[in-house]
Enzyme design. Structure first.
Site, PDB file in Angstrom:
ATOM      1  N   ASP A 102       0.819  -1.210   0.000  1.00 44.47           N
ATOM      2  CA  ASP A 102       0.000   0.000   0.000  1.00 44.47           C
ATOM      3  C   ASP A 102       0.854   1.262   0.000  1.00 44.47           C
ATOM      4  OD1 ASP A 102      -1.776  -2.024   0.431  1.00 44.47           O
ATOM      5  OD2 ASP A 102      -2.546  -1.289   2.346  1.00 44.47           O
ATOM      6  N   ASP A 130      -2.329   5.897  -2.849  1.00 45.67           N
ATOM      7  CA  ASP A 130      -1.703   4.764  -2.171  1.00 45.67           C
ATOM      8  C   ASP A 130      -1.025   3.928  -3.262  1.00 45.67           C
ATOM      9  OD1 ASP A 130      -2.818   5.564   0.240  1.00 45.67           O
ATOM     10  OD2 ASP A 130      -3.973   3.724   0.564  1.00 45.67           O
ATOM     11  N   HIS A 142      -7.344   0.112  -3.621  1.00 43.28           N
ATOM     12  CA  HIS A 142      -6.292  -0.839  -3.973  1.00 43.28           C
ATOM     13  C   HIS A 142      -6.789  -1.803  -5.052  1.00 43.28           C
ATOM     14  CE1 HIS A 142      -4.931   0.143   0.364  1.00 43.28           C
ATOM     15  NE2 HIS A 142      -4.660   1.123  -0.489  1.00 43.28           N
ATOM     16  N   ASP A 158      -5.591  -4.553  -6.272  1.00 38.61           N
ATOM     17  CA  ASP A 158      -5.147  -5.944  -6.345  1.00 38.61           C
ATOM     18  C   ASP A 158      -6.142  -6.993  -5.844  1.00 38.61           C
ATOM     19  OD1 ASP A 158      -4.727  -5.085  -3.773  1.00 38.61           O
ATOM     20  OD2 ASP A 158      -2.609  -5.614  -3.683  1.00 38.61           O
ATOM     21  N   CYS A 201      -0.889  -7.867  -1.119  1.00 36.19           N
ATOM     22  CA  CYS A 201      -0.824  -6.667  -0.257  1.00 36.19           C
ATOM     23  C   CYS A 201       0.316  -6.758   0.753  1.00 36.19           C
ATOM     24  CB  CYS A 201      -2.106  -6.518   0.550  1.00 36.19           C
ATOM     25  SG  CYS A 201      -3.611  -6.759  -0.349  1.00 36.19           S
TER      26      CYS A 201
END
Ligand code: ARG
Length: 392
Positions: A123, A209, A260, A262, A368
């Protein structure tokens, strides 16, 4: 396992002849060196303008302050397990420094009662080629998270003069940087406005991020989200384009709380992206992929529904697809996600598994919880047919 061996970083003279100590262009090339997060010192994420944590199942107030020792131990056991698996596959593993996240932050522009954790380096920090970029971050409790990685960053930077290191502009994180009203918008209105891509941060300051980026060689896709705004994407574009890198914003309108990329759009090897069936790409943004011969393959339904996710976990069931590639043919998955194992197996991957459920409440899964420092390979163009180029 959570400290680093200070004597082990190789010297510049040795490194000069080989790939720079920091070098990674995509999410799938053979992994040589990686940082695996640590739950040491972790706290519950505090309520703040960019984050409204809730207990799953409606169980009262969200806890504050340090996480209980046994919760931390369980997560660390799984993180250590991932580190051991990576080491057994020949990947060099490093760990963050221990930080006391219980310390309050009092800045001229904001205060926050405690910080968060160093479980998800993804992150905070990203490698693009031989450059390390520390993100601005979007939440107050994560403003100083970069400190957990500074010992490592300094060692990489000191050991090889080809390593470049950039910290993105520091945002003020004052109240005006946020759109607090975001949290009380009724669901129907969220759907009605889903194409405006306005979330809990305003557009005035540069905010991103690192985990909103997905690296595909010359092309870096960046998701507009609750954690990355359009000014953040403009900053990344202006920073990376002179190096020949194309920064391409992407959108997933059905994800009403995006943060995020992913768990939404996960490249596995050249020509193949694992996609989230609940969160398709914005109409038209798939053209570039299709015209360049890429296949978008939907992930199977996760084995745990949103209701079965750990009590304090703020992420969705789609942590199931947050896999870590250690080469274009080998992928690490959470051990219980058997339908995903079967899919990846049928696509020709060797599937390695580890238990990782206790890490979920720290905001992520296998991708992550890592920061890839070095992967074999160079900058390639995987989108030579740019006739549908949308980079504006
Ligand atoms: N917001 C994502 C979801 O719930 C979780 C993303 C986790 N990724 C990360 N790099 N921390 O689907």
């Amino acid at each position: 396992m959570t400290t680093n061996d200070p004597g082990s970083m190789e010297t510049p003279q040795v490194e000069r002849s080989r790939t720079p100590v920091v070098s990674s262009w995509n999410e799938w090339d053979p992994l040589e060196e990686v940082v695996v997060g640590s739950a040491d010192g972790a706290c519950f994420e505090p309520t703040e303008p960019g984050c409204r944590p809730t207990v799953r199942g409606g169980g009262g107030a969200f806890p504050t302050g340090p996480k209980p020792a046994e919760m931390i131990a369980r997560a660390n056991e799984e993180l250590d397990g991932l580190a051991a698996l990576l080491t057994s596959r020949g990947v060099r593993v490093r760990r963050p420094s221990t930080v006391d996240f219980a310390t309050a932050v009092s800045a001229p522009t904001f205060d926050v009662a405690n910080q968060y954790c160093a479980v998800c380096p993804r992150d905070v920090i990203v490698t693009i080629g031989s450059e390390i970029i520390e993100a601005t971050m979007s939440r107050r409790a994560r403003y100083f998270e970069f400190l957990a990685y500074r010992d490592l960053v300094y060692r990489y930077w000191n050991s090889d003069d080809r390593v470049r290191w950039t910290t993105a502009p520091r945002p003020s994180m004052r109240d005006e940087m946020y759109r607090e009203e975001f949290w009380s918008i009724p669901l129907e209105e969220r759907y009605a406005r889903m194409h405006s891509f306005e979330f809990c941060i305003s557009q005035d300051e540069v905010v991103f991020d690192a985990a909103d980026m997905s690296r595909f060689g010359r092309d870096v896709f960046v998701q507009e989200s609750m954690t990355t705004n359009r000014a953040g994407i403009r900053w990344l574009r202006r920073h990376l384009e002179p190096q020949g890198i194309r920064v391409r914003p992407v959108h997933f309108p059905l994800d009403l709380f995006p943060s995020h990329i992913d768990c939404t759009f996960v490249p596995l090897r050249p020509g193949l992206v694992l996609t989230n069936p609940d969160r398709p790409l914005l109409d038209g943004e798939d053209r570039l992929f299709i015209e360049n011969g890429w296949k978008l393959v939907n992930a199977p339904e996760p084995t745990t529904g949103n209701d079965g996710m750990p009590r304090y976990c703020q992420s969705s069931k789609w942590l199931s697809m947050n896999v870590l590639s250690i080469s274009p043919t080998e992928v690490i998955c959470e051990e219980r996600e058997t339908p995903l194992h079967a899919l990846l197996d049928s696509l020709g991957f060797e599937v390695l598994t580890v238990p990782f459920r206790h890490v979920f409440e720290y905001g992520g899964s296998l991708h992550c919880a890592t920061w890839d420092v070095r992967r074999t390979g160079t900058m390639e163009d995987y989108f030579p047919d740019a006739s549908s180029d949308q980079a504006t």
